[in-house]
Write a protein that holds these residues in place. Structure first.
Motif, mmCIF file in Angstrom:
data_model
loop_
_atom_site.group_PDB
_atom_site.id
_atom_site.type_symbol
_atom_site.label_atom_id
_atom_site.label_comp_id
_atom_site.label_asym_id
_atom_site.label_seq_id
_atom_site.Cartn_x
_atom_site.Cartn_y
_atom_site.Cartn_z
ATOM 1 N N LEU A 128 -2.958 -4.447 -0.883
ATOM 2 C CA LEU A 128 -1.832 -3.935 -1.009
ATOM 3 C C LEU A 128 -1.950 -2.440 -1.284
ATOM 4 O O LEU A 128 -1.273 -1.590 -1.082
ATOM 5 C CB LEU A 128 -0.908 -4.559 -2.240
ATOM 6 N N CYS A 129 -3.017 -2.205 -2.458
ATOM 7 C CA CYS A 129 -3.247 -1.123 -2.611
ATOM 8 C C CYS A 129 -3.791 -0.023 -1.296
ATOM 9 O O CYS A 129 -3.430 1.120 -1.317
ATOM 10 C CB CYS A 129 -4.550 -0.839 -3.677
ATOM 11 N N MET A 130 -4.599 -0.656 -0.531
ATOM 12 C CA MET A 130 -5.081 -0.074 0.903
ATOM 13 C C MET A 130 -3.665 0.046 1.713
ATOM 14 O O MET A 130 -3.627 1.179 2.124
ATOM 15 C CB MET A 130 -5.865 -0.982 1.463
ATOM 16 N N ALA A 131 -2.800 -0.890 1.788
ATOM 17 C CA ALA A 131 -1.657 -0.709 2.509
ATOM 18 C C ALA A 131 -0.710 0.582 1.771
ATOM 19 O O ALA A 131 -0.220 1.416 2.761
ATOM 20 C CB ALA A 131 -0.738 -1.832 2.591
ATOM 21 N N ARG A 132 -0.729 0.789 0.538
ATOM 22 C CA ARG A 132 -0.136 1.899 0.059
ATOM 23 C C ARG A 132 -0.613 3.291 0.314
ATOM 24 O O ARG A 132 0.134 4.230 0.641
ATOM 25 C CB ARG A 132 0.368 1.703 -1.505
ATOM 26 N N ARG A 133 -2.013 3.292 0.304
ATOM 27 C CA ARG A 133 -2.812 4.504 0.610
ATOM 28 C C ARG A 133 -2.650 4.637 2.322
ATOM 29 O O ARG A 133 -2.435 5.715 2.603
ATOM 30 C CB ARG A 133 -4.300 4.268 0.368
ATOM 31 N N SER A 134 -2.449 3.483 3.223
ATOM 32 C CA SER A 134 -2.365 3.760 4.461
ATOM 33 C C SER A 134 -0.760 4.413 4.629
ATOM 34 O O SER A 134 -0.733 5.186 5.508
ATOM 35 C CB SER A 134 -2.230 2.342 5.160
ATOM 36 N N CYS A 135 0.213 3.911 3.963
ATOM 37 C CA CYS A 135 1.580 4.373 3.933
ATOM 38 C C CYS A 135 1.412 6.152 3.774
ATOM 39 O O CYS A 135 2.065 6.945 4.614
ATOM 40 C CB CYS A 135 2.562 3.981 2.964
ATOM 41 N N ARG A 136 0.682 6.536 2.724
ATOM 42 C CA ARG A 136 0.652 7.819 2.506
ATOM 43 C C ARG A 136 -0.141 8.622 3.604
ATOM 44 O O ARG A 136 0.419 9.853 3.943
ATOM 45 C CB ARG A 136 -0.042 8.085 1.029
ATOM 46 N N VAL A 137 -1.067 8.176 4.326
ATOM 47 C CA VAL A 137 -1.699 8.563 5.192
ATOM 48 C C VAL A 137 -0.765 8.710 6.626
ATOM 49 O O VAL A 137 -0.686 9.762 7.208
ATOM 50 C CB VAL A 137 -3.206 7.762 5.830
ATOM 51 N N PHE A 138 -0.059 7.555 6.853
ATOM 52 C CA PHE A 138 0.818 7.419 8.132
ATOM 53 C C PHE A 138 1.748 8.697 7.851
ATOM 54 O O PHE A 138 2.383 9.124 8.756
ATOM 55 C CB PHE A 138 1.520 6.041 7.984
ATOM 56 N N PHE A 139 2.401 8.965 6.666
ATOM 57 C CA PHE A 139 3.412 9.959 6.419
ATOM 58 C C PHE A 139 2.814 11.266 6.168
ATOM 59 O O PHE A 139 3.743 12.049 5.877
ATOM 60 C CB PHE A 139 4.474 9.354 5.305
ATOM 61 N N GLY A 140 1.689 11.364 6.196
ATOM 62 C CA GLY A 140 1.022 12.673 6.369
ATOM 63 C C GLY A 140 0.623 13.433 4.898
ATOM 64 O O GLY A 140 0.289 14.415 4.722
ATOM 65 N N ASN A 141 0.576 12.617 3.650
ATOM 66 C CA ASN A 141 0.217 13.355 2.632
ATOM 67 C C ASN A 141 -0.807 12.291 1.652
ATOM 68 O O ASN A 141 -0.683 12.190 0.634
ATOM 69 C CB ASN A 141 1.607 13.391 1.672
ATOM 70 N N GLY A 142 -1.643 11.883 2.365
ATOM 71 C CA GLY A 142 -2.843 11.011 1.946
ATOM 72 C C GLY A 142 -4.260 11.283 2.532
ATOM 73 O O GLY A 142 -4.472 11.932 3.314
ATOM 74 N N GLU A 143 -5.315 11.024 1.751
ATOM 75 C CA GLU A 143 -6.694 11.062 2.403
ATOM 76 C C GLU A 143 -6.979 9.855 3.160
ATOM 77 O O GLU A 143 -6.304 8.684 3.171
ATOM 78 C CB GLU A 143 -7.710 10.994 1.182
ATOM 79 N N PRO A 144 -7.673 10.016 4.108
ATOM 80 C CA PRO A 144 -8.370 9.037 5.179
ATOM 81 C C PRO A 144 -8.629 7.584 4.388
ATOM 82 O O PRO A 144 -9.344 7.726 3.111
ATOM 83 C CB PRO A 144 -9.327 9.423 5.779
#
Length: 178
Positions: A128-144
């Protein structure tokens, strides 16, 4: 903590569903785990594979969806479904076999189930933590994302589930011998 609450809510809804159901349910329909323990004369490979399959049935989608933004929705749903099927199966077992059979199975089934659920909840929390990070990446404001870390955690969870399944199969086989 939120995943534990979702699991317990699913478990309670499963118990209520099986309790109020008008049709008699067989525990086999609720969970693969019950197929092995309640057939007389089952052997170790069958019990081991059924227990491991049921554990991986939830662990694999949690892992895979944990690397996508969809995991934010799928992981909580999988935890609720796991609780629901377990609650339905246990309640159906009590309705069909009576409380005596339930307590007899508490000594071999429930401890291993609790270990598997603990591993599943830990894996789900990480996913779930990884999915939340993936959401941030998907919407353009997160690290890979680091797929390596996800894979290592899944392999550790997989190894734990295999070990627990071996213990469960061996314990069930020993109980049948007694």
């Amino acid at each position: 903590m939120a995943l534990r609450i979702l699991f317990l809510l699913g478990f309670l809804f499963g118990c209520l569903f099986a309790r109020t159901s008008q049709i008699a349910m067989a525990p086999v329909s609720g969970s693969v785990w019950f197929r092995g323990p309640f057939e007389t004369g089952t052997d170790f490979p069958f019990v081991f594979s059924a227990f491991l399959f049921d554990s991986l049935f939830y662990a694999l989608p949690i892992f895979l969806f944990g690397m996508t933004f969809l995991g934010v929705l799928v992981i909580p749903a999988a935890i609720i479904l796991k609780g629901f099927t377990l609650g339905t199966s246990l309640t159906a077992l009590i309705r069909l076999e009576g409380i005596g059979s339930y307590f007899r199975r508490c000594f071999d089934y429930l401890p291993m189930t609790m270990l598997c659920i603990t591993v599943l909840l830990l894996l789900a929390a990480e996913a779930l933590c990884m999915a939340r990070r993936s959401c941030r990446v998907f919407f353009g404001n997160g690290e890979p994302l680091s797929v390596k870390n996800c894979t290592v955690r899944f392999l550790l969870a997989f190894a734990a589930l295999v070990f627990i399944s071996i213990l469960y199969g061996a314990l069930h086989f020993l109980i049948l011998q007694i």
